[in-house]
Each structure stands twice: as C-alpha cells, then as structure tokens.
Design an enzyme around this catalytic site. Sequence first.
Site, PDB file in Angstrom:
ATOM      1  N   ILE A 138      52.525  56.684  79.679  1.00 42.10           N
ATOM      2  CA  ILE A 138      53.373  55.653  79.050  1.00 42.10           C
ATOM      3  C   ILE A 138      54.497  56.365  78.273  1.00 42.10           C
ATOM      4  CG2 ILE A 138      53.426  53.733  77.419  1.00 42.10           C
ATOM      5  CD1 ILE A 138      50.428  53.371  77.830  1.00 42.10           C
ATOM      6  N   LYS A 207      47.131  59.969  67.422  1.00 43.08           N
ATOM      7  CA  LYS A 207      48.241  59.410  68.213  1.00 43.08           C
ATOM      8  C   LYS A 207      49.079  58.463  67.357  1.00 43.08           C
ATOM      9  CE  LYS A 207      45.477  59.834  72.431  1.00 43.08           C
ATOM     10  NZ  LYS A 207      44.445  59.153  73.232  1.00 43.08           N
TER      11      LYS A 207
HETATM   12  N1  HSE Z   1      39.654  60.678  75.050  1.00 41.25           N
HETATM   13  C1  HSE Z   1      40.968  60.153  75.156  1.00 41.25           C
HETATM   14  C2  HSE Z   1      40.839  58.681  75.547  1.00 41.25           C
HETATM   15  C3  HSE Z   1      41.763  60.936  76.173  1.00 41.25           C
HETATM   16  O1  HSE Z   1      39.733  58.196  75.762  1.00 41.25           O
HETATM   17  O2  HSE Z   1      41.835  57.993  75.611  1.00 41.25           O
HETATM   18  C4  HSE Z   1      43.247  60.862  76.017  1.00 41.25           C
HETATM   19  O3  HSE Z   1      43.711  61.317  74.788  1.00 41.25           O
END
Ligand code: HSE
Length: 440
Positions: A138, A207
């Site tokens: 994305i 994030k």
């Molecule tokens: N463990 C992460 C998820 C992977 O489940 O989205 C991507 O950052």
Amino acid sequence: MVAPLTVGIAGLGTVGAETVRLIEANASQLAVRCGRGVRVVAVTARSKAKKRGLDLRGVRWAKDPLALATDPEIECFVELMGGDGEPARAAIEAALGAGKSVVTANKALIAKHGLRLAKLAERHGGALNFEAAVGAAIPIVKTLREGLAGTAVDRVYGILNGTCNYILTRMEQEGLSFAECLKDAQRLGYAEANPSFDVDGHDTAQKLSILASLAFGTEVAQRAVYVEGISSITPQDLRAAEELGYRIKLLGVAVRTKTGIEQRVHPTMVPRASSVAQVMGVTNAVTIDGAGIAPITLVGPGAGGAATASAVVADIADVARGLRALPFGRPADRLKPTKKAPMERHEGGYYIRLMARDLAGTAATIATRLAERGISLESIVQRHPDRASDHGISTRPSSPVPVILITYATSEDAMRGALQAVQRDKVISGRPQVIRIEKN
Ligand code: HSE
C-alpha cells in the site's frame, strides 16, 4: 545514456530474494520509467550457501552489511535484514554518512531511530525511503508525504497488522477463540517470530508512529503511542458487535485533538458500513481524513514477499529517477516533539460488556452511575438468561447475565469512574470489557 543505478542488497530472506527477482523481471520497464536502469551489483546475507532460487551470477557477495553499505560501487543501499539494532542500524548510518541513498523495509528501526537517520540523510544528501515499512504494497508513505503535501490531515487510522485482522476475522466468522486463531496464524506464517509483537499491538504501534510523523509533522516515536492488544477480545464481543451494527478491528489511530496529536492502538468498534470494517483476513487498510479529501482509504496486502518487494522496488525507482523527498516530508529539525496522550482525556463512545446480577434495580444502578458522570447511553441490552446461552454463558437462574452498553461520546476518565462506582455497588462480577468506538 545514463549508467544504471547500482544497488547493494543486505538481507536475502523472503523480501530480499523477491526484490532481486522483481528488479530482474521488470528491468526494461524500470529503465524506461526511471530514465536509467537499475542493477543489483552486490548482496550480502547470513548464509551464502542457502538455496534461494536466484541467479546471482555477476553479483558480488559482500563480506558483511557494513562493507556493502560503504562499497564505493554502490549508490543505493537496500536494507532488508530487519531489527532495530545491529547490524541494520550501523549499516544504514554508514551508507547515509557516505552520501548514499538508503531503502529499507525496517519499521522497527524507523520507528526507533527514524529522526536521527532522517537528519543524517538530509546532512549528507542521500534519500531515506521506507515505503515498505508500513502496509507493504500500500503506497501510504508516499500518499502522506507527497500526495497530501497540500492537505491538513485531521486523522489517519487503519488496520496495520494482518495477523490481528486474520485472528479477529476468523473469531467473528467461525466463533473460534483467540487462542485457536492465533495458533492457525502462526502455522500459516502470518505472525512475527514472537506473536506478542503482533497481538499485543506493538507492530501496529511502530507503523502508526511512522504514519503520524508523516501526517502531522511530529517526531517519529513509538513510545508516544498508547497500546492495547486483542487478547482480551472474545467471540461474545464479536457477536455483540455484529448485533449492534459494528465490527471489532485492531486499529492504529493518530488524530489531531484539542490537546495535541493522540496516537493509540487498541481493539476498536467500527461501524459495519465503514471502509475499514469491510477489510477481512490478512489485508491491511489505511483511512486518511482531512478537509476536502472526504476520506481516502487505501486497501491492500500489508505483508508477504511480493507485496513488500513491490514497495522496495518503487523506492529504488525513485532513487534511480533522482527524486529525493525529505524522509518525513519536512526537514527533520522542523518535526515537533511528541508525547504519549493521556488516555483518561480521550473522548469517544464506548462499548461496555458487564456481567451483571440479574435482579431488579441492576440496570437502574448502572444507568445512575453513568448519568452521575454525564454519560448518555445510546443503547443498553440485557441478555435474557435463555439468550445468554448464545453468548457462552451458563443459564442457572442466579448466574450473572451479560449487559451490553453503548455510550455516546464521553471522556475515558468519566467512563472509568462510572465503572468503578458500579463495581463498588456490587451489582456486577468480574472485570468489565471496554472497547472504544471509532466513528467514520
Ligand atoms: N506481522 C506483520 C503482520 C507483518 O501481521 O502484519 C508485516 O509487518
């Protein structure tokens, strides 16, 4: 004819190997779109002997990440090793310090050291691109950093962890427990090595801190994010949400409030008709709200080799084109310090599930305690004992019954105070389940 961009890749796991393949497969398209080719000239990884199915003839094997980062032949250093410490950090610093451009998918490193790395990149003139760190394929970093440079963003929120969304989806659709679904997520390879990183919300927080910085010009800081995970969510909550017109998602939310930028990660009730409520399974989604953009939602694969490599190669293409956006969209020394928002001042609606004594006056007591703090109820539902069995509750006449409340917007402080008073009244047993509601 301009010489191809020379690339060095550290880390040949799923994403690294896919990046090498994608550059090779799309070589002519990249050359046309960037005005010059892109050539992987050197790589390094923990094991040289490992079978990866890659044709690395003509590609040098560097001794270690640091040697690759400072290799004079490399213009663009691509870090795909992961981890917020060594060797990733030292290698990126060395590459930036040598004036090279860096591309990384490393959310942990950017969330922890992004500010310092951005300053280093700006000082030495290289790019620091990290599109793959959030939402994999994305293009949310570019959207916030460049596409919305002329818009004042009020709120950015989304499903940023595929593992949690997979677990909540299966719990909702199949009535399974959290533990059963987590086991499946691990078996299918969705969860991080330590699943607590996913299910306790830390992956989402890393994030979110990156998105908040891009959206609001705050210093990237994971510690500024309030975090709650999904392990307390039960199939009963998911069923109640459905009956009330909501779905439960683990959301990362960064929002401009009267008192500053609030960054929070927690299970959230979202209206069933909202865009993020439609996103099921491992898919990620990010919604951006702001004046005149009414809101924008981007949906796509947030993990996996091919999806992550797509973003890595796009970042490399920008380097090849000579595009160099400031890492966080403004000079790093103009980013504003940020601190954790006091959640007691959070304002919003709440879903509250209580196990209440099934006697006359219980609902009145609960409603009184809420009213004393100015909390208005949107709905209150007490399960009749016959129906309580649908919710996995024993139907013995004296056993407590679930009471589900939806409040209108109030402060978290008032809501917690009311629940404490209800507990003191001894009309409920156990801990109330509280889930914040996010309106679209
Ligand atoms: N463990 C992460 C998820 C992977 O489940 O989205 C991507 O950052």
